[in-house]
Design a protein around this motif. Sequence first.
Motif, short mmCIF file in Angstrom:
data_model
loop_
_atom_site.label_atom_id
_atom_site.label_comp_id
_atom_site.label_asym_id
_atom_site.label_seq_id
_atom_site.Cartn_x
_atom_site.Cartn_y
_atom_site.Cartn_z
N PHE A 19 0.83 -1.20 0.00
CA PHE A 19 0.00 0.00 0.00
C PHE A 19 0.87 1.27 0.00
CE2 PHE A 19 -2.20 3.39 2.29
CZ PHE A 19 -3.34 3.53 1.51
N ILE A 20 1.85 1.30 0.89
CA ILE A 20 2.72 2.47 0.99
C ILE A 20 3.52 2.65 -0.29
CG2 ILE A 20 4.73 3.44 2.20
CD1 ILE A 20 3.62 2.03 4.74
N SER A 21 3.98 1.55 -0.86
CA SER A 21 4.82 1.60 -2.07
C SER A 21 4.07 2.14 -3.28
CB SER A 21 5.37 0.21 -2.39
OG SER A 21 6.25 -0.21 -1.38
N ARG A 22 2.75 2.11 -3.23
CA ARG A 22 1.97 2.71 -4.33
C ARG A 22 2.05 4.24 -4.29
NH1 ARG A 22 -3.24 -0.43 -3.02
NH2 ARG A 22 -2.54 -2.55 -3.40
N GLN A 23 2.36 4.79 -3.12
CA GLN A 23 2.36 6.24 -2.94
C GLN A 23 3.77 6.84 -2.94
OE1 GLN A 23 -0.74 7.47 -2.94
NE2 GLN A 23 -1.42 5.35 -2.98
N ILE A 24 4.71 6.13 -2.34
CA ILE A 24 6.08 6.64 -2.22
C ILE A 24 7.07 5.50 -2.46
CG2 ILE A 24 5.45 8.43 -0.55
CD1 ILE A 24 6.70 6.65 1.63
N THR A 25 8.31 5.85 -2.72
CA THR A 25 9.36 4.86 -2.86
C THR A 25 9.99 4.62 -1.49
OG1 THR A 25 9.81 5.59 -5.11
CG2 THR A 25 11.55 4.34 -4.00
N LEU A 26 9.94 3.39 -1.04
CA LEU A 26 10.59 3.04 0.22
C LEU A 26 12.06 2.76 -0.06
CD1 LEU A 26 7.89 0.71 1.78
CD2 LEU A 26 8.55 2.97 2.58
N LEU A 27 12.91 3.30 0.80
CA LEU A 27 14.35 3.15 0.65
C LEU A 27 14.92 2.35 1.82
CD1 LEU A 27 15.13 6.83 -0.38
CD2 LEU A 27 14.92 4.83 -1.89
N PRO A 28 16.09 1.73 1.64
CA PRO A 28 16.71 1.02 2.76
C PRO A 28 16.85 1.94 3.97
CG PRO A 28 17.89 0.55 0.73
CD PRO A 28 16.88 1.64 0.42
N GLY A 29 16.45 1.45 5.11
CA GLY A 29 16.51 2.24 6.34
C GLY A 29 15.22 2.95 6.68
N ASP A 30 14.26 3.01 5.75
CA ASP A 30 12.95 3.60 6.06
C ASP A 30 12.26 2.80 7.15
OD1 ASP A 30 13.22 5.61 4.21
OD2 ASP A 30 11.92 4.69 2.71
N VAL A 31 11.54 3.50 7.98
CA VAL A 31 10.80 2.86 9.07
C VAL A 31 9.31 3.09 8.83
CG1 VAL A 31 10.37 2.89 11.57
CG2 VAL A 31 12.69 3.22 10.70
N VAL A 32 8.54 2.02 8.93
CA VAL A 32 7.09 2.11 8.78
C VAL A 32 6.46 1.95 10.16
CG1 VAL A 32 5.04 1.07 7.74
CG2 VAL A 32 7.19 1.16 6.45
N LEU A 33 5.77 2.99 10.62
CA LEU A 33 5.10 2.95 11.92
C LEU A 33 3.65 2.56 11.71
CD1 LEU A 33 6.61 6.21 13.40
CD2 LEU A 33 7.40 3.87 13.69
N THR A 34 3.19 1.56 12.46
CA THR A 34 1.84 1.04 12.24
C THR A 34 0.92 1.23 13.44
OG1 THR A 34 2.53 -1.15 12.97
CG2 THR A 34 2.65 -0.69 10.60
N GLY A 35 1.38 1.91 14.45
CA GLY A 35 0.52 2.08 15.63
C GLY A 35 1.05 1.27 16.80
N THR A 36 0.21 1.06 17.75
CA THR A 36 0.64 0.40 18.99
C THR A 36 -0.32 -0.73 19.37
OG1 THR A 36 1.22 0.81 21.29
CG2 THR A 36 -0.59 2.10 20.42
N PRO A 37 0.20 -1.82 19.91
CA PRO A 37 -0.68 -2.89 20.37
C PRO A 37 -1.35 -2.52 21.69
CG PRO A 37 1.59 -3.47 20.83
CD PRO A 37 1.60 -2.16 20.07
N HIS A 38 -2.25 -3.37 22.13
CA HIS A 38 -2.93 -3.13 23.40
C HIS A 38 -1.91 -3.06 24.53
CE1 HIS A 38 -2.38 -7.22 24.95
NE2 HIS A 38 -2.47 -7.58 23.69
#
Length: 73
Positions: A19-38
Amino acid sequence: MQDSNTNLMIFQVQEVIEFISRQITLLPGDVVLTGTPHGVGTFRDPSIYMKDGDVVVVEIEKVGRLINPCKIV
């Protein structure tokens, strides 16, 4: 305080990256934050917050572990 893994995510890691790759180019070292667990401390009764000397550990299986001490300034 929080303990979870990617098996419990609503969207699988591959789907998130796709999904993210459709919008931007991910590069080595990029961090994807997805939220937090319970288990977030602010929603506990009473609330629990990090304090000086606490340690944050983030581990990725077969990759490694990042350990950071908390220093309140």
